[in-house]
Design an enzyme around this catalytic site. Sequence first.
Site, short mmCIF file in Angstrom:
data_model
loop_
_atom_site.label_atom_id
_atom_site.label_comp_id
_atom_site.label_asym_id
_atom_site.label_seq_id
_atom_site.Cartn_x
_atom_site.Cartn_y
_atom_site.Cartn_z
N ASP A 33 138.17 43.33 24.66
CA ASP A 33 138.49 44.62 25.30
C ASP A 33 137.18 45.37 25.55
O ASP A 33 136.28 45.38 24.72
CB ASP A 33 139.41 45.44 24.39
CG ASP A 33 140.01 46.63 25.11
OD1 ASP A 33 141.23 46.61 25.36
OD2 ASP A 33 139.27 47.58 25.43
N ASN A 91 151.48 47.41 25.44
CA ASN A 91 151.99 48.63 26.02
C ASN A 91 152.81 48.28 27.25
O ASN A 91 152.41 47.43 28.05
CB ASN A 91 150.83 49.56 26.39
CG ASN A 91 150.11 50.06 25.15
OD1 ASN A 91 150.73 50.46 24.19
ND2 ASN A 91 148.79 50.00 25.17
N GLN A 98 150.35 52.28 29.26
CA GLN A 98 149.83 51.02 29.81
C GLN A 98 148.95 51.37 31.01
O GLN A 98 149.40 52.03 31.95
CB GLN A 98 150.98 50.10 30.25
CG GLN A 98 150.48 48.78 30.81
CD GLN A 98 151.59 47.85 31.31
OE1 GLN A 98 152.78 48.18 31.23
NE2 GLN A 98 151.19 46.71 31.82
N HIS A 104 149.44 42.18 29.10
CA HIS A 104 148.38 41.80 28.16
C HIS A 104 148.79 42.17 26.75
O HIS A 104 149.48 43.15 26.53
CB HIS A 104 147.05 42.46 28.51
CG HIS A 104 147.13 43.94 28.73
ND1 HIS A 104 147.65 44.49 29.88
CD2 HIS A 104 146.79 45.00 27.94
CE1 HIS A 104 147.61 45.81 29.80
NE2 HIS A 104 147.10 46.15 28.62
N HIS A 106 147.11 43.04 23.07
CA HIS A 106 145.90 43.37 22.33
C HIS A 106 146.00 42.69 20.95
O HIS A 106 147.01 42.88 20.26
CB HIS A 106 145.79 44.87 22.06
CG HIS A 106 145.72 45.74 23.29
ND1 HIS A 106 144.58 46.40 23.66
CD2 HIS A 106 146.66 46.08 24.22
CE1 HIS A 106 144.82 47.12 24.75
NE2 HIS A 106 146.07 46.94 25.12
P1 DGP Z 1 146.53 49.19 28.09
O1 DGP Z 1 146.56 50.66 27.80
O2 DGP Z 1 147.39 48.43 27.10
O3 DGP Z 1 146.88 48.86 29.53
O4 DGP Z 1 145.05 48.71 27.81
C1 DGP Z 1 144.19 48.20 28.78
C2 DGP Z 1 142.92 47.82 28.08
O5 DGP Z 1 142.09 47.15 29.01
C3 DGP Z 1 142.09 49.00 27.55
O6 DGP Z 1 142.02 48.90 26.12
C4 DGP Z 1 140.71 48.82 28.16
C5 DGP Z 1 140.74 47.42 28.72
N1 DGP Z 1 140.01 47.26 29.97
C6 DGP Z 1 140.15 48.01 31.09
N2 DGP Z 1 139.34 47.55 32.06
C7 DGP Z 1 138.69 46.47 31.53
C8 DGP Z 1 137.74 45.57 32.06
O7 DGP Z 1 137.32 45.64 33.23
N3 DGP Z 1 137.30 44.59 31.23
C9 DGP Z 1 137.77 44.47 29.94
N4 DGP Z 1 137.27 43.47 29.21
N5 DGP Z 1 138.67 45.30 29.43
C10 DGP Z 1 139.13 46.29 30.22
#
Ligand code: DGP
Length: 121
Positions: A33, A91, A98, A104, A106
């Site tokens: 993340d 989420n 979300q 996805h 976590h």
């Molecule tokens: P959610 O709220 O469950 O949709 O979490 C999305 C997650 O994705 C958040 O914890 C940050 C992560 N994230 C967003 N953009 C990027 C990205 O470009 N690369 C990576 N590795 N993670 C990302």
Amino acid sequence: MTYDETNIFAKILRGELPAKKLYEDDYALAFPDIHPQAPVHVLVIPKGKYISAADFNAKAPPEELTGFYRAVAHIARLMGVEESGYRLICNIGPDSQQMVPHFHVHILGGKKMGHLLAASA
Ligand code: DGP
């Protein structure tokens, strides 16, 4: 709601955006993340176009469901948190906040976490 092909994780899957691949197979891709909330904070996404866990659980064929959830367990083992324990969060929709509309999970671990929603002990 239709799947948005321009979401960030779709771009990562297509190789249009970079991500450090921690694991990949026919059903799943795992990468760190970008805003880690724990020493281990890995995102696992399916290869198919599913908006959320609800969408995936309702529509994915059994082979994809099994392959994906087995990969999640395998990745937790690879990350070294199988014995110490870990938290899975997915989420779903607006109230959950979300942010990325591609399903996805976590995987969070590597430290003692608070009960349920609390990030720290
Ligand atoms: P959610 O709220 O469950 O949709 O979490 C999305 C997650 O994705 C958040 O914890 C940050 C992560 N994230 C967003 N953009 C990027 C990205 O470009 N690369 C990576 N590795 N993670 C990302």
